[in-house]
Design an enzyme around this catalytic site. Structure first.
Site, PDB file in Angstrom:
ATOM      1  N   HIS A  95       0.855  -1.256   0.064  1.00  0.00           N
ATOM      2  CA  HIS A  95      -0.075  -0.185  -0.070  1.00  0.00           C
ATOM      3  C   HIS A  95       0.986   1.166   0.133  1.00  0.00           C
ATOM      4  O   HIS A  95       0.700   2.299   0.730  1.00  0.00           O
ATOM      5  CB  HIS A  95      -0.837   0.003   1.091  1.00  0.00           C
ATOM      6  CG  HIS A  95      -2.069  -0.977   1.339  1.00  0.00           C
ATOM      7  ND1 HIS A  95      -2.538  -1.609   0.040  1.00  0.00           N
ATOM      8  CD2 HIS A  95      -2.693  -1.690   2.230  1.00  0.00           C
ATOM      9  CE1 HIS A  95      -3.404  -2.482   0.112  1.00  0.00           C
ATOM     10  NE2 HIS A  95      -3.474  -2.852   1.527  1.00  0.00           N
ATOM     11  N   HIS A 165      -9.629   1.844   0.605  1.00  0.00           N
ATOM     12  CA  HIS A 165      -9.829   0.637   1.577  1.00  0.00           C
ATOM     13  C   HIS A 165     -10.789   0.491   2.473  1.00  0.00           C
ATOM     14  O   HIS A 165     -10.596   0.330   3.624  1.00  0.00           O
ATOM     15  CB  HIS A 165      -8.274   0.653   2.145  1.00  0.00           C
ATOM     16  CG  HIS A 165      -7.781  -0.710   2.438  1.00  0.00           C
ATOM     17  ND1 HIS A 165      -8.617  -1.461   3.352  1.00  0.00           N
ATOM     18  CD2 HIS A 165      -6.623  -1.522   2.445  1.00  0.00           C
ATOM     19  CE1 HIS A 165      -7.791  -2.715   3.356  1.00  0.00           C
ATOM     20  NE2 HIS A 165      -6.914  -2.743   2.666  1.00  0.00           N
ATOM     21  N   GLU A 299     -11.420  -3.526  -2.932  1.00  0.00           N
ATOM     22  CA  GLU A 299     -10.527  -2.459  -3.322  1.00  0.00           C
ATOM     23  C   GLU A 299     -10.361  -2.469  -4.849  1.00  0.00           C
ATOM     24  O   GLU A 299      -9.750  -3.403  -5.369  1.00  0.00           O
ATOM     25  CB  GLU A 299      -9.156  -2.616  -2.740  1.00  0.00           C
ATOM     26  CG  GLU A 299      -9.367  -2.619  -1.262  1.00  0.00           C
ATOM     27  CD  GLU A 299      -8.347  -3.263  -0.562  1.00  0.00           C
ATOM     28  OE1 GLU A 299      -7.133  -3.107  -0.679  1.00  0.00           O
ATOM     29  OE2 GLU A 299      -8.359  -4.311   0.147  1.00  0.00           O
TER      30      GLU A 299
HETATM   31  C1  BGC Z   1      -4.524  -6.460   1.537  1.00  0.00           C
HETATM   32  C2  BGC Z   1      -4.148  -7.495   2.872  1.00  0.00           C
HETATM   33  C3  BGC Z   1      -3.756  -6.444   3.833  1.00  0.00           C
HETATM   34  C4  BGC Z   1      -4.987  -5.247   4.221  1.00  0.00           C
HETATM   35  C5  BGC Z   1      -4.323  -4.385   5.154  1.00  0.00           C
HETATM   36  C6  BGC Z   1      -5.365  -5.526   1.958  1.00  0.00           C
HETATM   37  O1  BGC Z   1      -5.678  -4.997   0.706  1.00  0.00           O
HETATM   38  O2  BGC Z   1      -4.664  -7.099   0.446  1.00  0.00           O
HETATM   39  O3  BGC Z   1      -3.258  -8.422   2.571  1.00  0.00           O
HETATM   40  O4  BGC Z   1      -3.690  -7.217   5.068  1.00  0.00           O
HETATM   41  O5  BGC Z   1      -4.862  -4.630   2.948  1.00  0.00           O
HETATM   42  O6  BGC Z   1      -5.159  -3.924   5.859  1.00  0.00           O
END
Ligand code: BGC
Length: 332
Positions: A95, A165, A299
């Site tokens: 991210h 998210h 997402e």
């Molecule tokens: C990911 C997960 C991660 C999460 C974190 C998601 O977008 O795919 O692997 O643990 O974000 O909040």
């Protein structure tokens, strides 16, 4: 670049039967409420204390950038040049890196009763990514609908993958696991991962797998099947290939309450994450601790680790070109 002393400013947008609260911290969605029989029901996970978004947001509702999901080995090559990124999950960049856009204080650049635009300037080399990047995200509400528009412009060639998210629980934030939600996806394929949740490069047909959501399927039922892929992220934590192009149907989620969410996007993929990691330490807006699968994230995105996979849709943004993308949530 994180401004950990800055208090987040909250912006509330209202349309008939709908309230959206977004924060300058992470340009994050903190609350989305729909009115049911005259009573407001929160349908996204949010932190009880807005200040948590500044220090320890855990990506809840946040705007994710520069690059949603994972880049293996915290490095990538673009046009023959290697870019070393900050790693924040072992050797992986997740991210956008250690100080991703979810950690930033965004500026309100425009606002009226039903919409707000946040802006962020990310300097050249931020988290190792090339190019100074100017980003905006606009949230706009109307009855039964939230629209999210992103723009990004870079002064050097770079890669970009922006998403939101939010975790949804249509039976009410804090009401328990989403196991009884039904999910339908416009996806015939998904991208399997290795144990580090990095796509292997394969696009696998969903036929005969727990990843087949071409017809509405209970989350709890899908997760009950043995499949090695379900062991990596303790459930579903995968990118699905969205059929078609342009702004189109991505997902329909229906709670046991009958409330529905339809996600539309122009993006090629959607990360479906069934929220395995919630362990009671996050306290939600209604004061309830979130346990495993307290919400499901949908997402809309470019494919994870796309900079390492020439056959994945490109996430390259050329200097001076404008990246524009839209996601719509329809609520019923
Ligand atoms: C990911 C997960 C991660 C999460 C974190 C998601 O977008 O795919 O692997 O643990 O974000 O909040």
């Amino acid at each position: 670049m994180s401004q950990s002393t800055v208090k987040p400013t909250s912006v509330e947008l209202r349309a008939e039967g709908l309230l959206l609260e977004v924060l300058t911290a992470g340009a994050a969605v903190r609350r989305l409420e729909v009115t049911d029989d005259g009573l407001p029901v929160g349908i996204v996970l949010g932190h009880a204390d807005p200040d948590t978004y500044v220090t320890d947001g855990g990506y809840l509702g946040a705007t994710i950038g520069r690059f949603g999901n994972r880049i293996a080995g915290a490095r990538f090559d673009l046009d023959g040049e290697t870019h070393e990124l900050t790693a924040n999950e072992g050797t992986t960049t997740l991210h956008g890196g250690a100080d991703g856009f979810d950690h930033r204080t965004w500026t309100v650049v425009d606002r009226d009763d039903t919409s707000v635009t946040f802006g962020l300037h990310s300097p050249d080399g931020d988290q190792g990514f090339p190019g100074a990047l100017d980003v905006t995200v606009t949230y706009a509400v109307e009855p039964g609908r939230v629209r999210i528009d992103y723009t990004a412009v870079s002064d050097r060639d770079t890669v970009v993958n922006l998403t939101n998210h939010s975790y949804f629980n249509l039976d009410g934030e804090g009401s328990g696991p989403v196991d009884d939600h039904e999910l339908r996806l416009s996806s015939r394929g998904f991208t399997p991962t290795d144990a580090l949740l990095i796509p292997t490069g394969e696009v696998r047909h969903v036929d005969g797998t727990p990843f087949d959501f071409r017809r509405p399927r209970r989350i709890g039922e899908a997760l009950s099947h043995p499949d090695e892929q379900l062991t990596h992220g303790k459930g579903i934590d995968h990118n699905f290939v969205v059929a078609g192009a342009g702004l189109r149907h991505v997902a329909t989620l229906r709670g046991a309450s009958g409330r529905t969410l339809v996600v539309e996007s122009d993006q090629p993929g959607v990360q479906v994450y069934t929220g395995a990691h919630f362990d009671g330490t996050v306290i939600g807006t209604s004061g309830t601790a979130y346990g495993p699968r307290a919400g499901i994230a949908l997402e809309t995105q470019g494919f994870p680790d796309a900079p390492h996979h020439a056959d994945f849709p490109t996430t390259v943004l050329r200097a001076g070109m404008e990246h524009r993308t839209t996601t719509v949530w329809r609520l019923g």
